[in-house]
Design a protein around this motif. Structure first.
Motif, PDB file in Angstrom:
ATOM      1  N   HIS A  48       1.101  -1.345  -0.105  1.00 25.81           N
ATOM      2  CA  HIS A  48       0.005  -0.141  -0.030  1.00 25.81           C
ATOM      3  C   HIS A  48       0.455   1.495  -0.229  1.00 25.81           C
ATOM      4  O   HIS A  48       0.590   2.595  -0.738  1.00 25.81           O
ATOM      5  N   GLY A  49       1.867   1.400   0.906  1.00 28.79           N
ATOM      6  CA  GLY A  49       3.047   2.251   1.174  1.00 28.79           C
ATOM      7  C   GLY A  49       2.420   3.485   1.556  1.00 28.79           C
ATOM      8  O   GLY A  49       1.301   3.217   1.956  1.00 28.79           O
ATOM      9  N   GLY A  50       3.349   4.248   2.066  1.00 25.02           N
ATOM     10  CA  GLY A  50       3.059   5.710   3.124  1.00 25.02           C
ATOM     11  C   GLY A  50       2.675   5.543   4.438  1.00 25.02           C
ATOM     12  O   GLY A  50       2.260   5.842   4.851  1.00 25.02           O
ATOM     13  N   GLY A  51       3.327   3.915   4.899  1.00 26.32           N
ATOM     14  CA  GLY A  51       3.088   3.652   6.325  1.00 26.32           C
ATOM     15  C   GLY A  51       1.685   3.299   6.537  1.00 26.32           C
ATOM     16  O   GLY A  51       0.985   3.391   8.333  1.00 26.32           O
ATOM     17  N   ARG A  52       0.975   3.053   5.374  1.00 28.61           N
ATOM     18  CA  ARG A  52      -0.560   2.638   5.481  1.00 28.61           C
ATOM     19  C   ARG A  52      -0.955   1.302   4.933  1.00 28.61           C
ATOM     20  O   ARG A  52      -0.021   0.761   4.005  1.00 28.61           O
ATOM     21  N   LEU A  53      -1.934   0.495   5.335  1.00 23.28           N
ATOM     22  CA  LEU A  53      -2.112  -0.547   4.865  1.00 23.28           C
ATOM     23  C   LEU A  53      -3.742  -0.843   5.149  1.00 23.28           C
ATOM     24  O   LEU A  53      -4.481   0.057   5.260  1.00 23.28           O
ATOM     25  N   ALA A  54      -4.476  -1.875   3.844  1.00 20.22           N
ATOM     26  CA  ALA A  54      -5.570  -2.303   3.899  1.00 20.22           C
ATOM     27  C   ALA A  54      -5.723  -3.664   4.295  1.00 20.22           C
ATOM     28  O   ALA A  54      -5.176  -4.523   3.802  1.00 20.22           O
ATOM     29  N   CYS A  55      -6.733  -3.468   5.326  1.00 22.99           N
ATOM     30  CA  CYS A  55      -7.412  -5.007   5.636  1.00 22.99           C
ATOM     31  C   CYS A  55      -7.393  -5.619   4.515  1.00 22.99           C
ATOM     32  O   CYS A  55      -8.140  -5.364   3.368  1.00 22.99           O
ATOM     33  N   PRO A  56      -6.840  -6.914   4.842  1.00 28.84           N
ATOM     34  CA  PRO A  56      -7.524  -7.898   3.070  1.00 28.84           C
ATOM     35  C   PRO A  56      -9.001  -8.254   3.052  1.00 28.84           C
ATOM     36  O   PRO A  56      -9.195  -8.608   2.523  1.00 28.84           O
ATOM     37  N   LYS A  57      -9.571  -7.976   4.831  1.00 27.52           N
ATOM     38  CA  LYS A  57     -10.662  -8.464   4.474  1.00 27.52           C
ATOM     39  C   LYS A  57     -11.685  -7.667   4.418  1.00 27.52           C
ATOM     40  O   LYS A  57     -12.984  -8.277   3.911  1.00 27.52           O
ATOM     41  N   THR A  58     -11.366  -6.364   5.227  1.00 25.35           N
ATOM     42  CA  THR A  58     -12.689  -5.329   4.453  1.00 25.35           C
ATOM     43  C   THR A  58     -12.232  -4.422   3.860  1.00 25.35           C
ATOM     44  O   THR A  58     -13.216  -3.568   3.336  1.00 25.35           O
ATOM     45  N   GLY A  59     -10.461  -3.891   2.972  1.00 24.45           N
ATOM     46  CA  GLY A  59     -10.623  -3.121   2.696  1.00 24.45           C
ATOM     47  C   GLY A  59     -10.500  -1.703   3.258  1.00 24.45           C
ATOM     48  O   GLY A  59     -10.107  -1.324   2.160  1.00 24.45           O
ATOM     49  N   ALA A  60     -11.138  -1.841   4.838  1.00 22.93           N
ATOM     50  CA  ALA A  60      -9.928  -0.477   5.508  1.00 22.93           C
ATOM     51  C   ALA A  60      -8.932  -0.336   5.707  1.00 22.93           C
ATOM     52  O   ALA A  60      -8.262  -1.319   5.771  1.00 22.93           O
ATOM     53  N   THR A  61      -8.577   0.677   5.377  1.00 25.73           N
ATOM     54  CA  THR A  61      -6.714   1.821   5.491  1.00 25.73           C
ATOM     55  C   THR A  61      -6.930   2.483   6.790  1.00 25.73           C
ATOM     56  O   THR A  61      -7.526   2.770   7.230  1.00 25.73           O
ATOM     57  N   TYR A  62      -5.444   1.188   7.030  1.00 31.97           N
ATOM     58  CA  TYR A  62      -5.312   2.044   8.447  1.00 31.97           C
ATOM     59  C   TYR A  62      -3.548   2.328   8.778  1.00 31.97           C
ATOM     60  O   TYR A  62      -3.126   2.221   8.075  1.00 31.97           O
TER      61      TYR A  62
END
Length: 73
Positions: A48-62
């Motif tokens: 994802h880059g930029g110190g963020r990631l997307a949850c594989p189950k929900t697609g929400a980014t954190y």
């Protein structure tokens, strides 16, 4: 009936990497409650880059800083 099996030691397996979570690869909890191994978090953050990631189950980014380590007792 048959007796229940004895489980002296349980293991947690990451849904992303399929590796056992341990002290070397601890479980990390996303704000939505899903748990992945630290190696999986590193892989997802790199994608994802930029110190963020997307949850594989929900697609929400954190942000990586929003995650917390889980301690299993």
């Amino acid at each position: 009936g048959l007796p229940h099996a004895k489980h002296v030691h349980s293991t947690l397996v990451c849904a992303v990497t399929r590796e056992v979570m341990s002290d070397a690869n601890p479980p990390m909890v996303l704000p939505n409650g899903y748990v992945y191994s630290r190696r999986a978090i590193e892989q997802l953050a790199a994608q994802h880059g930029g110190g963020r990631l997307a949850c594989p189950k929900t697609g929400a980014t954190y942000g990586v800083d929003e995650l917390r380590r889980a301690f299993i007792v």
